[in-house]
Structures are given as C-alpha cells and as structure tokens.
Motif scaffolding. Sequence first.
Motif, short mmCIF file in Angstrom:
data_model
loop_
_atom_site.label_atom_id
_atom_site.label_comp_id
_atom_site.label_asym_id
_atom_site.label_seq_id
_atom_site.Cartn_x
_atom_site.Cartn_y
_atom_site.Cartn_z
N ALA A 101 46.37 56.78 33.55
CA ALA A 101 45.74 56.03 34.64
C ALA A 101 44.33 55.61 34.23
O ALA A 101 43.71 56.23 33.37
CB ALA A 101 45.69 56.91 35.88
N SER A 102 43.82 54.56 34.86
CA SER A 102 42.46 54.10 34.56
C SER A 102 41.46 55.19 34.95
O SER A 102 41.77 56.10 35.72
CB SER A 102 42.15 52.83 35.35
OG SER A 102 42.07 53.12 36.73
N ALA A 151 38.95 54.81 36.88
CA ALA A 151 38.68 54.72 38.32
C ALA A 151 39.77 55.45 39.11
O ALA A 151 39.47 56.16 40.08
CB ALA A 151 38.59 53.25 38.74
N GLU A 152 41.02 55.28 38.70
CA GLU A 152 42.12 55.96 39.41
C GLU A 152 42.00 57.47 39.25
O GLU A 152 42.14 58.23 40.22
CB GLU A 152 43.47 55.47 38.86
CG GLU A 152 44.66 56.12 39.57
CD GLU A 152 46.00 55.59 39.08
OE1 GLU A 152 46.03 54.60 38.32
OE2 GLU A 152 47.02 56.20 39.47
N GLN A 198 39.20 58.79 41.44
CA GLN A 198 39.62 58.84 42.85
C GLN A 198 40.48 60.08 43.10
O GLN A 198 40.36 60.73 44.14
CB GLN A 198 40.43 57.58 43.20
CG GLN A 198 39.61 56.30 43.23
CD GLN A 198 39.01 56.03 44.60
OE1 GLN A 198 38.76 56.96 45.37
NE2 GLN A 198 38.77 54.77 44.89
#
Lengths: 270, 88
Positions: free
Chosen positions: B66-67, B69-70, B73
Amino acid sequence: MQYFDPHIHMASRTTDDLQAMALAGCVGVSEPAFWAGFDRSGLDSFRDYFRQLTEWEPKRAAQFGIRHYCWLGMNAKEAENLDLSRQVIATMKGFLDRPNVLGVGEIGLNKCTPNEVATLAELIDVALQGEEQMLFHTPHLEEKYRGTRMILDLLHADARTDRSRVCIDHCEEQTIRVVLDEGYWAGITLYPTTKGTPERAVDLVEQFGVDRIMVNSSADWGPSDPLAVPKFIFQMRRRGQTEANIRRVVYENPLTFFNQSRNFQFKPAE
Amino acid sequence: MPNRPTATDILDCEFLVIRGKLLEVAAALDRIDRGTGSTDGDARRENIRKTLALLGGDPADSGGKASRAEQLQLIFSLPYEREWRKAQ
Ligand SMILES: [Zn+2]
C-alpha cells in the motif's frame, strides 16, 4: 467548467455562498440530511428539516441557477436514540417521493455502536424495499476504516443491494480501494481538517482513475469550503490531468450516478 | 495521462512544502517534550513513532505494498474485526 457538488449542506450556508458557487461553475448540488451540530429536540425538528430540504432549499438555489437535490435519512449521530430513529424513519418515508429527493442518505456510522448499527440496518431495509439509491456517511479519523468495513458488511449481507446505486462517501486512502473493488461509487470529501485535501484527492485519481469517483465539499456549519470542488478542478489542471478527465469526475460522474434515481431530472445547458 | 511530470519536477514543486511540514512536526514534538509530565505509554505517541519510521522507509509502492499515505492512515485506525457482529 460546469460542475456538481454532490454533497453539500446548503441549509447551513448563505446565499453569498450560492452566488460564489454559481460564479465558479456550479450547476447542481445534492444535500444529504445530516446532524445539525446539536441533537434535535424531537420528531418535529426532523419533519421541518425534511421540508426545508425538499421545499425551501431548491427555491433558494434556483435563484442562482443551481439545481438542488437531496437525500433523506436519520444521521448516524442521532441514530443512537432508537425510539426517535424509528419515528424519523417513518416520517422520512412520507417525503421520499418528493420531486428533488434522490434517495436515502446520508446514513452510516459514527462511533460504530450497536444502536447505530440497528438504526442503519433499518434504514438500509427501507431503502432496498423502496428501490431507493443510498448515500453513506463513513466515520471520521480512527473510526473510518472499521466503520466503512462494517457498512460494506451490512450491504453485502443483503442480496437486494445493487452496488452501482450506492455511494460510500468520505473515502480516504485507507478505504477507497475496497469501496471501488467491491463495485460501489466512492465519494471523496475535501475538508480542511479531518478529511481530504484537493492535492490528496488528485493523488487518489492518479492511482485509481476516474471511474465511479466523485468529489464533494461536504460544506456545512463547521470549518469547510463551499468552493472546494473548483479548487480540486484547479489542482487537477496543475497536475496535468486532461479536461475530459476533470469533467468526468466533477460533472459526468455525478450525472451518471444521480440518473439512476427515479426523481432525477436535469437538462444540461446547451 | 498526458503531461505526466517527472519525479524531479514534482520534487522541485514539493520540496519546500515537505520541508516546512516536517519542521512543524519536529517543533510540535519538541513542544510536547518541553511540557510538564510525560506521554510515555500514550498510544498516540507510539503511533506517531510508527508513522515516522514509515516515512523514513523504502518506496512504498514497490512489491505491491500500500502507499505510504494508506499505511499511515491504517496506523491511526482502530482495528476492524471481521466477526464484529458476533460481538454486538
Ligand atoms: Zn454530510
């Protein structure tokens, strides 16, 4: 560029905002029923709110050439009160055939409690029985991921769910993948403090494309920006996105999604 | 997509923004440390530490991960229990 703001609480905004939105290219809005910022005192407050969304706000927006549509429901915050929720749902049913109503929304979860889930299950059942489209509010911050997954679980458990007629809103990096993979529409909210920024929304478009994605301001009575969608358009241009892609996200996608609602009528400008 | 900018173009554009935001984070952490008492054992501190390690790590998209940012989060998210309905 002409655009829709598919999630904005005009009841909390001024006519100056409507004028600024019209000048920026807004041709239509959809306003989901939500929390007032404080708990309402009883059923009559909800009845008046539904009248405001179906009678008064369309007239106010029309003065600025903006078409106003709405969604009716019991919001997740007040859904904790089961008695009141049942009364609100019964009252809501009487408004669903009004001409600017697109479906049931915004419904969803806030703290993901058993009472919220019970009210939500009832709302989903009413919507599916009436073949209504649905617009979902997903919780904020640390609750968002599990709340979104719980909403999808509730929808998956009902074989009547038509995913192409459901929008899961306030998607962020941790939730948009599952929402799109499962065939739903994804709303991205551009909200100054707790949700997305125009820059991060464009990041999501770069990673996930323009299919089934809509962006909105969710502007309400709190710190929020009724011009968030035009700011997204500007950011898309800065990042080298084509005009066709931009138009797809801010105009064609909302039209396609809304068009599945029996009450939706919109005549594009020549 | 047309006009896709190069990594260097993006860095040119974002460098001062990133620098400014990192500086704000560093100063806020210092401010917490200057406060009276301690935040030891506070889960939020641990989550902040995890995200800083994440940002210092390898490019997130290699190997289908996953990125960043993901992942960030998810560090700040409550866990989702697949069997949540049994618990309610
Ligand atoms: Zn809302």
